[in-house]
Write an enzyme that holds these catalytic residues in place. Sequence first.
Site, short mmCIF file in Angstrom:
data_model
loop_
_atom_site.label_atom_id
_atom_site.label_comp_id
_atom_site.label_asym_id
_atom_site.label_seq_id
_atom_site.Cartn_x
_atom_site.Cartn_y
_atom_site.Cartn_z
N HIS A 208 -13.81 -17.07 5.89
CA HIS A 208 -14.58 -15.82 5.99
C HIS A 208 -14.47 -14.91 4.77
CE1 HIS A 208 -10.59 -14.34 7.34
NE2 HIS A 208 -10.99 -13.19 6.83
C1 UD1 Z 1 -12.60 -7.89 7.67
C2 UD1 Z 1 -11.52 -7.45 6.68
C3 UD1 Z 1 -10.75 -8.67 6.18
C4 UD1 Z 1 -10.22 -9.48 7.34
C5 UD1 Z 1 -11.33 -9.81 8.32
C6 UD1 Z 1 -10.72 -10.46 9.53
C7 UD1 Z 1 -11.98 -5.47 5.28
C8 UD1 Z 1 -12.36 -5.03 3.92
N1 UD1 Z 1 -12.12 -6.80 5.50
O1 UD1 Z 1 -13.51 -8.71 6.97
O2 UD1 Z 1 -9.66 -8.24 5.41
O3 UD1 Z 1 -9.66 -10.67 6.83
O4 UD1 Z 1 -11.98 -8.60 8.73
O5 UD1 Z 1 -11.62 -11.14 10.31
O6 UD1 Z 1 -11.61 -4.68 6.10
N2 UD1 Z 1 -19.64 -8.78 12.11
C9 UD1 Z 1 -20.19 -9.03 13.34
N3 UD1 Z 1 -19.47 -8.69 14.44
C10 UD1 Z 1 -18.26 -8.11 14.40
C11 UD1 Z 1 -17.69 -7.85 13.13
C12 UD1 Z 1 -18.39 -8.19 12.00
O7 UD1 Z 1 -21.29 -9.55 13.43
O8 UD1 Z 1 -17.64 -7.84 15.45
C13 UD1 Z 1 -20.37 -9.19 10.89
C14 UD1 Z 1 -21.28 -8.11 10.33
O9 UD1 Z 1 -22.40 -8.75 9.81
C15 UD1 Z 1 -20.45 -7.55 9.19
C16 UD1 Z 1 -19.67 -8.76 8.70
O10 UD1 Z 1 -19.42 -9.52 9.87
O11 UD1 Z 1 -21.24 -6.98 8.19
C17 UD1 Z 1 -18.38 -8.42 8.00
O12 UD1 Z 1 -17.55 -7.58 8.82
P1 UD1 Z 1 -16.46 -6.58 8.12
O13 UD1 Z 1 -15.61 -5.98 9.15
O14 UD1 Z 1 -17.15 -5.67 7.18
O15 UD1 Z 1 -15.64 -7.54 7.21
P2 UD1 Z 1 -14.96 -8.94 7.53
O16 UD1 Z 1 -15.57 -9.97 6.65
O17 UD1 Z 1 -14.97 -9.16 9.00
N1 UDP Z 2 -8.10 -16.22 15.16
C1 UDP Z 2 -8.63 -16.29 16.45
N2 UDP Z 2 -9.82 -16.95 16.64
C2 UDP Z 2 -10.49 -17.55 15.62
C3 UDP Z 2 -9.95 -17.46 14.31
C4 UDP Z 2 -8.76 -16.78 14.12
O1 UDP Z 2 -8.03 -15.78 17.40
O2 UDP Z 2 -11.56 -18.14 15.86
C5 UDP Z 2 -6.84 -15.47 14.96
C6 UDP Z 2 -5.75 -16.21 14.22
O3 UDP Z 2 -4.98 -16.99 15.12
C7 UDP Z 2 -4.94 -15.06 13.64
C8 UDP Z 2 -6.01 -14.03 13.30
O4 UDP Z 2 -7.14 -14.37 14.12
O5 UDP Z 2 -4.05 -14.53 14.60
C9 UDP Z 2 -6.37 -14.06 11.85
O6 UDP Z 2 -7.47 -13.23 11.64
P1 UDP Z 2 -8.53 -13.43 10.48
O7 UDP Z 2 -8.44 -14.81 9.95
O8 UDP Z 2 -9.84 -12.96 11.00
O9 UDP Z 2 -8.06 -12.36 9.40
P2 UDP Z 2 -7.05 -12.38 8.17
O10 UDP Z 2 -5.73 -12.82 8.69
O11 UDP Z 2 -7.61 -13.28 7.14
O12 UDP Z 2 -7.06 -10.98 7.69
#
Ligand code: UD1
Ligand code: UDP
Length: 376
Positions: A208
């Site tokens: 992601h």
């Molecule tokens: C965010 C965090 C990242 C973390 C990740 C975990 C920041 C800068 N980034 O990235 O560090 O690793 O979360 O998963 O805070 N969206 C949905 N539904 C949701 C949430 C997001 O559809 O519930 C989609 C939207 O299109 C959104 C995109 O995902 O624009 C990105 O979401 P965002 O929270 O901005 O960043 P992540 O890539 O999720």
């Molecule tokens: N995770 C989850 N479901 C998924 C993918 C990840 O529950 O489909 C959990 C994973 O076990 C871990 C956390 O989400 O506990 C990690 O989050 P993510 O990878 O979104 O963020 P990051 O750690 O990169 O910030």
Amino acid sequence: MAASACFVVGARPNFMKAAPVYRALRELDGSCELLLVHTGQHYDQRMSDVFVEELELPEPDVFLGVGSGTHGEQTAKALLGVEQVLLDHEPRVCVVAGDVNSTLAAALAASKLNIPVAHIEAGLRSFDETMPEEANRRLTDHLSRILFAHSESAVANLVAEGIESQRVHLVGNTMIDSLMRYLPPALAHAPWERFSVEPGSYGLVTLHRPALVDDPDLLGRTVRALETLAVRLPLVFPVHPRTEARLTEAGLDPARLEAARLMLCPPLGYLDFLALQAKAAFVLTDSGGVQEETSALGIRCFTLRDTTERPVTVDLGTNTVLGVDPDAIRAIPDLLADQRTSNREIPLWDGKAGERAAEVLLGFLAREDVFEETRG
Ligand code: UD1
Ligand code: UDP
């Protein structure tokens, strides 16, 4: 009555880090008034509610509904929302976790109101300033009064940046507390059966990071490499909503990618994902937390990034950093055959980090009481 501690969560990886500290505070001191604030940075049921439920957190006291947006917009909305909650409830300490935009926003709101900030997972550094999380990590740490580090290298990073060592507490990894608590019920779900794969005979994939999935060329090449790998070993790939959007934009409609052994699915709940990690032949990821969980589980992890802010997972754990290089995926079968097996135990990743953090917080609150009385 003013809350003792306000916990702010917002995105998927926050829940598993914050829950053990929240629970331990409750258990160690029943009189502690806890407030749980959810910014709503993540809002889909599968990115948010499922974790509140599975990690047995109470329903958040406040849901801010921040949602998606640019970094500035998301951070600003969370800052405004958290500030109002802090003004309304006057907590004695504000607890934040990890490195997402909600983490920085809450730390900034609290520190401007002179509310001490406690940061779970302090001191991680990728030294890659193009990562949005790197600014969040640095700034949050420098705004924090109490810094909970999970490894020696995190402590060293903080000290090197001039943060007073009295503020830094090496308590271990609260995310691994959650893992240890929930692994037995997770395994009982046997989620691999839903994918018709056998334990130990599939790979698990999560991707992601913007550096990979926001680049259509890299994303396309990665998908092709996964399709090739899936011929050797079935792959289960729960797709993050960012990635789903990018696949669709790149014309790689997830529904059409379902080659027989590359199994894409929506994001999984915590228990299902944990159990799938525990029984995988390997995990391929660019997630931060997954590098840690695989190390704790002793499952080989291949990280599709150029850097890691979690070097302990390479030094003592099971992690290999492949680089943001789709071609490196093709080497995984050979790397797996390589006899790099037993990982070592990581100090303080023992299921008790939340308790240690809660004891520090209670000690801090007690000292502040004495300070207030003396001043009064
Ligand atoms: C965010 C965090 C990242 C973390 C990740 C975990 C920041 C800068 N980034 O990235 O560090 O690793 O979360 O998963 O805070 N969206 C949905 N539904 C949701 C949430 C997001 O559809 O519930 C989609 C939207 O299109 C959104 C995109 O995902 O624009 C990105 O979401 P965002 O929270 O901005 O960043 P992540 O890539 O999720
Ligand atoms: N995770 C989850 N479901 C998924 C993918 C990840 O529950 O489909 C959990 C994973 O076990 C871990 C956390 O989400 O506990 C990690 O989050 P993510 O990878 O979104 O963020 P990051 O750690 O990169 O910030």
